[in-house]
Design a protein around this motif. Structure first.
Motif, PDB file in Angstrom:
ATOM      1  N   MET A  87       0.828  -1.211   0.000  1.00 45.91           N
ATOM      2  CA  MET A  87       0.000   0.000   0.000  1.00 45.91           C
ATOM      3  C   MET A  87       0.865   1.266   0.000  1.00 45.91           C
ATOM      4  SD  MET A  87      -1.065   1.045   3.776  1.00 45.91           S
ATOM      5  CE  MET A  87      -0.901   2.699   3.214  1.00 45.91           C
ATOM      6  N   ALA A  88       0.309   2.366  -0.478  1.00 42.18           N
ATOM      7  CA  ALA A  88       1.077   3.615  -0.481  1.00 42.18           C
ATOM      8  C   ALA A  88       0.185   4.761  -0.020  1.00 42.18           C
ATOM      9  CB  ALA A  88       1.596   3.895  -1.886  1.00 42.18           C
ATOM     10  N   ASP A  89       0.811   5.728   0.675  1.00 43.93           N
ATOM     11  CA  ASP A  89       0.070   6.935   1.054  1.00 43.93           C
ATOM     12  C   ASP A  89      -0.106   7.842  -0.154  1.00 43.93           C
ATOM     13  OD1 ASP A  89       0.167   6.216   3.798  1.00 43.93           O
ATOM     14  OD2 ASP A  89       2.232   6.936   3.868  1.00 43.93           O
ATOM     15  N   ALA A  90       0.853   7.747  -1.064  1.00 38.21           N
ATOM     16  CA  ALA A  90       0.803   8.617  -2.233  1.00 38.21           C
ATOM     17  C   ALA A  90       1.324   7.872  -3.459  1.00 38.21           C
ATOM     18  CB  ALA A  90       1.654   9.860  -1.981  1.00 38.21           C
ATOM     19  N   VAL A  91       0.730   8.157  -4.606  1.00 40.79           N
ATOM     20  CA  VAL A  91       1.173   7.536  -5.855  1.00 40.79           C
ATOM     21  C   VAL A  91       1.444   8.658  -6.862  1.00 40.79           C
ATOM     22  CG1 VAL A  91       0.614   5.860  -7.660  1.00 40.79           C
ATOM     23  CG2 VAL A  91      -0.390   5.604  -5.385  1.00 40.79           C
ATOM     24  N   VAL A  92       2.599   8.555  -7.544  1.00 38.39           N
ATOM     25  CA  VAL A  92       2.930   9.548  -8.576  1.00 38.39           C
ATOM     26  C   VAL A  92       2.972   8.829  -9.917  1.00 38.39           C
ATOM     27  CG1 VAL A  92       4.644  11.217  -9.384  1.00 38.39           C
ATOM     28  CG2 VAL A  92       4.326  10.851  -6.922  1.00 38.39           C
ATOM     29  N   ARG A 125       7.670  12.131  -0.002  1.00 37.62           N
ATOM     30  CA  ARG A 125       8.400  11.298   0.982  1.00 37.62           C
ATOM     31  C   ARG A 125       8.920  12.153   2.122  1.00 37.62           C
ATOM     32  NH1 ARG A 125      10.935   8.445  -4.109  1.00 37.62           N
ATOM     33  NH2 ARG A 125       9.421   6.765  -4.329  1.00 37.62           N
ATOM     34  N   SER A 126       9.316  13.379   1.806  1.00 33.43           N
ATOM     35  CA  SER A 126       9.876  14.227   2.863  1.00 33.43           C
ATOM     36  C   SER A 126       8.822  14.581   3.911  1.00 33.43           C
ATOM     37  CB  SER A 126      10.485  15.500   2.269  1.00 33.43           C
ATOM     38  OG  SER A 126       9.481  16.403   1.888  1.00 33.43           O
ATOM     39  N   PHE A 127       7.575  14.329   3.610  1.00 34.00           N
ATOM     40  CA  PHE A 127       6.502  14.512   4.588  1.00 34.00           C
ATOM     41  C   PHE A 127       6.181  13.203   5.299  1.00 34.00           C
ATOM     42  CE2 PHE A 127       6.082  18.529   2.687  1.00 34.00           C
ATOM     43  CZ  PHE A 127       5.276  19.319   3.487  1.00 34.00           C
ATOM     44  N   GLY A 128       7.006  12.201   5.083  1.00 34.32           N
ATOM     45  CA  GLY A 128       6.765  10.922   5.733  1.00 34.32           C
ATOM     46  C   GLY A 128       5.688  10.103   5.036  1.00 34.32           C
ATOM     47  N   LEU A 129       5.306  10.507   3.838  1.00 31.46           N
ATOM     48  CA  LEU A 129       4.261   9.752   3.132  1.00 31.46           C
ATOM     49  C   LEU A 129       4.913   8.638   2.315  1.00 31.46           C
ATOM     50  CD1 LEU A 129       2.386  12.935   1.902  1.00 31.46           C
ATOM     51  CD2 LEU A 129       1.385  11.249   3.437  1.00 31.46           C
ATOM     52  N   GLY A 130       4.490   7.407   2.541  1.00 34.92           N
ATOM     53  CA  GLY A 130       5.009   6.297   1.750  1.00 34.92           C
ATOM     54  C   GLY A 130       4.557   6.487   0.313  1.00 34.92           C
ATOM     55  N   LEU A 140       8.401  -3.361  -9.925  1.00 37.08           N
ATOM     56  CA  LEU A 140       7.431  -2.514  -9.210  1.00 37.08           C
ATOM     57  C   LEU A 140       6.461  -3.356  -8.406  1.00 37.08           C
ATOM     58  CD1 LEU A 140       7.093   0.546  -9.227  1.00 37.08           C
ATOM     59  CD2 LEU A 140       5.505   0.322 -11.138  1.00 37.08           C
ATOM     60  N   MET A 141       6.058  -4.480  -8.972  1.00 37.71           N
ATOM     61  CA  MET A 141       5.110  -5.352  -8.276  1.00 37.71           C
ATOM     62  C   MET A 141       5.765  -5.975  -7.037  1.00 37.71           C
ATOM     63  SD  MET A 141       2.097  -5.177  -9.499  1.00 37.71           S
ATOM     64  CE  MET A 141       1.148  -6.584  -8.957  1.00 37.71           C
ATOM     65  N   GLY A 142       7.107  -6.015  -7.046  1.00 36.91           N
ATOM     66  CA  GLY A 142       7.795  -6.586  -5.891  1.00 36.91           C
ATOM     67  C   GLY A 142       8.160  -5.544  -4.836  1.00 36.91           C
ATOM     68  N   VAL A 143       7.888  -4.281  -5.123  1.00 37.89           N
ATOM     69  CA  VAL A 143       8.336  -3.202  -4.237  1.00 37.89           C
ATOM     70  C   VAL A 143       7.519  -3.110  -2.961  1.00 37.89           C
ATOM     71  CG1 VAL A 143       7.940  -0.692  -4.099  1.00 37.89           C
ATOM     72  CG2 VAL A 143       9.550  -1.597  -5.741  1.00 37.89           C
ATOM     73  N   GLU A 144       8.207  -2.886  -1.855  1.00 32.24           N
ATOM     74  CA  GLU A 144       7.512  -2.547  -0.613  1.00 32.24           C
ATOM     75  C   GLU A 144       7.713  -1.057  -0.395  1.00 32.24           C
ATOM     76  OE1 GLU A 144       5.421  -4.197   1.196  1.00 32.24           O
ATOM     77  OE2 GLU A 144       5.723  -5.880  -0.188  1.00 32.24           O
ATOM     78  N   VAL A 145       6.629  -0.318  -0.282  1.00 31.25           N
ATOM     79  CA  VAL A 145       6.769   1.129  -0.118  1.00 31.25           C
ATOM     80  C   VAL A 145       7.108   1.456   1.328  1.00 31.25           C
ATOM     81  CG1 VAL A 145       5.604   3.348  -0.305  1.00 31.25           C
ATOM     82  CG2 VAL A 145       5.170   1.569  -1.994  1.00 31.25           C
ATOM     83  N   LEU A 146       8.184   2.207   1.501  1.00 30.78           N
ATOM     84  CA  LEU A 146       8.595   2.588   2.855  1.00 30.78           C
ATOM     85  C   LEU A 146       7.742   3.750   3.331  1.00 30.78           C
ATOM     86  CD1 LEU A 146      12.435   2.623   2.305  1.00 30.78           C
ATOM     87  CD2 LEU A 146      11.071   0.832   3.380  1.00 30.78           C
ATOM     88  N   THR A 147       7.458   3.786   4.589  1.00 29.38           N
ATOM     89  CA  THR A 147       6.773   4.974   5.113  1.00 29.38           C
ATOM     90  C   THR A 147       7.689   5.651   6.121  1.00 29.38           C
ATOM     91  OG1 THR A 147       5.712   3.606   6.751  1.00 29.38           O
ATOM     92  CG2 THR A 147       4.410   4.146   4.808  1.00 29.38           C
ATOM     93  N   GLY A 148       7.433   6.925   6.332  1.00 32.89           N
ATOM     94  CA  GLY A 148       8.197   7.664   7.332  1.00 32.89           C
ATOM     95  C   GLY A 148       9.635   7.928   6.925  1.00 32.89           C
ATOM     96  N   THR A 149       9.930   8.008   5.602  1.00 35.54           N
ATOM     97  CA  THR A 149      11.293   8.287   5.157  1.00 35.54           C
ATOM     98  C   THR A 149      11.708   9.690   5.596  1.00 35.54           C
ATOM     99  OG1 THR A 149      10.384   7.380   3.142  1.00 35.54           O
ATOM    100  CG2 THR A 149      12.738   7.836   3.138  1.00 35.54           C
ATOM    101  N   GLN A 150      12.945   9.837   6.026  1.00 37.34           N
ATOM    102  CA  GLN A 150      13.392  11.165   6.446  1.00 37.34           C
ATOM    103  C   GLN A 150      14.175  11.862   5.350  1.00 37.34           C
ATOM    104  OE1 GLN A 150      14.505  10.062  10.891  1.00 37.34           O
ATOM    105  NE2 GLN A 150      15.289  12.006  10.203  1.00 37.34           N
ATOM    106  N   THR A 151      14.200  13.178   5.361  1.00 43.55           N
ATOM    107  CA  THR A 151      15.051  13.911   4.423  1.00 43.55           C
ATOM    108  C   THR A 151      15.819  14.955   5.199  1.00 43.55           C
ATOM    109  OG1 THR A 151      13.608  15.757   4.009  1.00 43.55           O
ATOM    110  CG2 THR A 151      13.182  13.779   2.716  1.00 43.55           C
ATOM    111  N   GLN A 152      16.623  15.711   4.450  1.00 40.84           N
ATOM    112  CA  GLN A 152      17.390  16.766   5.108  1.00 40.84           C
ATOM    113  C   GLN A 152      16.496  17.921   5.536  1.00 40.84           C
ATOM    114  OE1 GLN A 152      17.017  16.506   1.961  1.00 40.84           O
ATOM    115  NE2 GLN A 152      17.150  18.453   0.910  1.00 40.84           N
ATOM    116  N   ASP A 153      15.288  18.001   5.001  1.00 42.40           N
ATOM    117  CA  ASP A 153      14.442  19.167   5.264  1.00 42.40           C
ATOM    118  C   ASP A 153      13.685  19.066   6.576  1.00 42.40           C
ATOM    119  OD1 ASP A 153      13.457  19.087   1.837  1.00 42.40           O
ATOM    120  OD2 ASP A 153      15.082  20.181   2.787  1.00 42.40           O
ATOM    121  N   ILE A 154      13.147  17.886   6.794  1.00 41.61           N
ATOM    122  CA  ILE A 154      12.234  17.753   7.917  1.00 41.61           C
ATOM    123  C   ILE A 154      12.780  16.655   8.801  1.00 41.61           C
ATOM    124  CG2 ILE A 154       9.875  17.131   8.543  1.00 41.61           C
ATOM    125  CD1 ILE A 154       9.062  18.311   5.819  1.00 41.61           C
TER     126      ILE A 154
END
Ligand code: B12
Ligand code: SF4
Length: 541
Positions: free
Chosen positions: A1-6, A30-35, A495-509
């Protein structure tokens, strides 16, 4: 599952590279922690595969669905338009709505920036650069911050209000592991955004920038190259800069950073031809840095014609192309763009020009395009300057029929002026461009002659420059189709094998919970640290 899809894609699937804008958008989410999952090649997948991808990634909790329109279109479409993207995206939007009734749909990219209308019910349409505008939308949707919408288009958020100050230190053009980058893949990169020139016909909103504005700092640029190398082994790039060599300072910065890397890279770019005369050592410097594809917007070899739109290098281009050839000796694929229909370019001028280009040993590929004058957009021409040189007329009966028979052509003509100059009209310019292109491909049959310098950068994933100079394009046609199909198939499997990470951190937040608390929540300040430069205060309100 994903919080956001592009969703994104490049209509020339055979020579595709991941679109830069979509990678950036995914990383802002992702920088907002959205998988977040990025789905490239969206229109190249069968409906069944799209269905499987939606089932895998979209749930009732999915919050954001984005569409990036730069380079997007039906596979094979050379000049894709928004209406076509709408038609192809509508069933995807419907399928997602059926699962996640409350998710927010956001569209952005060059088609929206140019002013093309979307007929789909997007909640937001982002005009211009996306980094800060998307943050504003997310902060509005996730924690109720106020948002400044532009007038005229429902949900429009513009970079005129939310401009992007952090560009030089921004690292968001680095794909994430879940973006399924393969080891040998050519990736997009930028050293700068926007263009210092302002050509009359150019329909891009960031022209006329100051020298040095919106350039990556050397440290940031190096960090991007290092991260891609360490994560994916990337050594090949396409620059999305409008003009990579606009100043000696920029060339030096590029070469210095590349020389400091513990590995070699190859790259393709848009370059200004006259700057090779001005910056004498730059042909050699760029070759040594890894230049393999040079794309020149020469537009016309007739000085009087080119000068009317800000491209008045004229016949000196021919000599400079001989000089770059003497340095590059076949190691760089040289691509020249020509516009048919500029003011003062007579039919005779065009014939002479074609004869020169056809035989020029320093030119590998020529793209002839009829002058397009968009009704909407940002170019000087779309704002009415064309009326100094052209009148509007009706296409011939033959052309009207062609237009009627083809939905895409209808759309193109609907959005462009059917112009007439002293020498020709748009219909004739299209016919002339087509004839010259066919003639060029017939006379120059090798792969390097038949594909753009950018496509060469993608093809280097599969063959050498030498092979491209000795293999006939026609003989390779079916192999290229197979390669493209394999690339899309492999990408789908990964892509079908991908696990979407949630809560990824960036340099911004430094920390951002997945669903943000409302502003009133007293714990809010202690949980989230957004550096001052990212506090969103609309610049001009
Ligand atoms: C590099 C480039 C190419 C390369 C692409 C190689 C590659 N795979 O990267 C090549 C040479 C292949 C190419 C080809 C063409 N190109 Co081109 N190209 C560009 C260029 C210079 C840069 C694109 C880019 O990647 N920019 C960098 C990224 C980061 O910017 P971006 O995509 O705009 O994304 C930002 C925002 O738009 C926004 N955003 C993007 N998507 C989304 C989505 C959401 C949800 C949100 C919130 C925000 C958002 O956020 C991003 C970050 O700020 C642009 C001009 C420009 N400078 O943008 C022209 C441009 C995109 N090309 C253009 C054209 C016309 C073409 C061609 C049709 C030319 C031709 N006649 O053949 C072809 C066909 C391409 C196609 N299928 O659409 C036009 C498009 C006009 C339009 N109607 O859309 C542009 C704008 C140039 C212009 N002056 O008019 N192109
Ligand atoms: S055509 Fe190229 S050089 Fe001219 S303003 Fe546009 S991006 Fe810049």
């Amino acid at each position: 599952m994903a919080d956001a899809v592009v969703f994104c894609g490049y209509s020339k699937v055979r020579f595709s590279t991941k679109p830069a804008g979509a990678i950036i958008v995914a990383n802002v989410l992702r920088s907002f922690g959205l998988g977040t999952v990025m789905i490239d090649h969206v229109f190249a997948f069968s409906p069944e595969r799209i269905q499987s991808l939606i089932q895998k990634f979209v749930t009732p909790e999915t919050r954001f669905v984005c569409l990036s329109t730069t380079l997007l279109g039906a596979p094979g479409d050379l000049t894709p338009v928004m209406s076509e993207c709408d038609r192809l995206f509508r069933p995807i939007m419907d399928a997602i709505r059926a699962i996640s009734r409350h998710c927010i749909f956001i569209v952005g990219g060059s088609k929206i920036t140019r002013g093309e209308a979307s007929s789909l019910p997007f909640d937001y349409q982002v005009h211009g650069q996306g980094e800060t505008t998307l943050r504003a939308i997310l902060l509005h949707e996730l924690r109720g911050d106020p948002i400044h919408l532009s007038e005229g288009v429902t949900g429009r958020v513009s970079d005129k209000v939310y401009d992007f100050e952090g560009y030089s230190n921004d690292l968001s053009l680095v794909p994430a592991p879940e973006d399924c980058v393969s080891t040998n893949e050519t990736l997009p990169i930028e050293l700068g955004r926007g263009c210092v020139f302002k050509c009359g016909f150019c329909d891009y909103n960031l022209t006329g920038k100051a020298f040095g504005e919106y350039n990556k700092s050397p440290d940031t640029f190096r960090a991007i190259l290092m991260q891609n190398y360490e994560q994916f082994g990337t050594r090949r790039y396409q620059f999305s800069d409008d003009t990579l060599n606009d100043s000696q300072e920029k060339i030096d910065r590029l070469c210095d950073v590349i020389a400091s890397l513990p590995f070699k890279i190859e790259f393709g770019a848009y370059l200004r031809l006259e700057h090779f005369e001005k910056f004498q050592t730059s042909a050699r410097d760029l070759l040594e840095a890894g230049l393999r594809g040079a794309n020149f917007g020469v537009e016309s070899l007739n000085k009087r014609a080119g000068a009317t739109v800000g491209k008045g290098y004229g016949l000196r281009a021919v000599d400079t192309l001989h000089e770059t050839r003497a340095v590059w000796r076949g190691r760089v694929a040289v691509h020249v763009n020509i516009i048919v229909g500029l003011p003062n370019d007579s039919y005779d001028d065009l014939e002479k020009q074609h004869a020169i280009l056809l035989d020029h040993p320093g030119v590998d590929h020529v793209v002839y395009s009829a002058l397009a004058i968009p009704r909407v957009g940002t170019s000087l021409f779309s704002q009415g300057a064309w009326q100094n040189h052209y009148t509007e007329n009706e296409p011939s009966q033959y052309f009207r029929q062609q237009i009627q028979n083809n939905e895409k052509t209808r759309q193109f003509f609907g959005e462009s002026v059917h112009w007439a100059s002293r020498d020709m009209d748009l219909s004739e310019a299209i016919m002339i461009s087509r004839r010259y292109s066919e003639d060029f491909f017939e006379n120059r049959p090798y792969v390097v002659n038949n594909v753009s310098s950018f496509s060469v950068m993608s093809l280097l994933e599969f063959m050498t420059m030498e092979e491209m100079r000795t293999l006939r394009y026609k003989d390779l046609d079916s192999r290229l189709s197979r390669m493209a199909a394999n690339k899309v198939n492999e990408y789908y499997q990964r892509l079908m094998g991908v696990e979407v990470l949630t809560g990824t951190q960036t340099q911004d937040i430094t920390f951002m919970p997945r669903i943000l608390p409302k502003r009133e929540d007293q714990t809010f300040k202690s949980k989230i640290t957004i550096p001052i430069r990212h506090e969103l205060s609309p610049a001009h309100t």
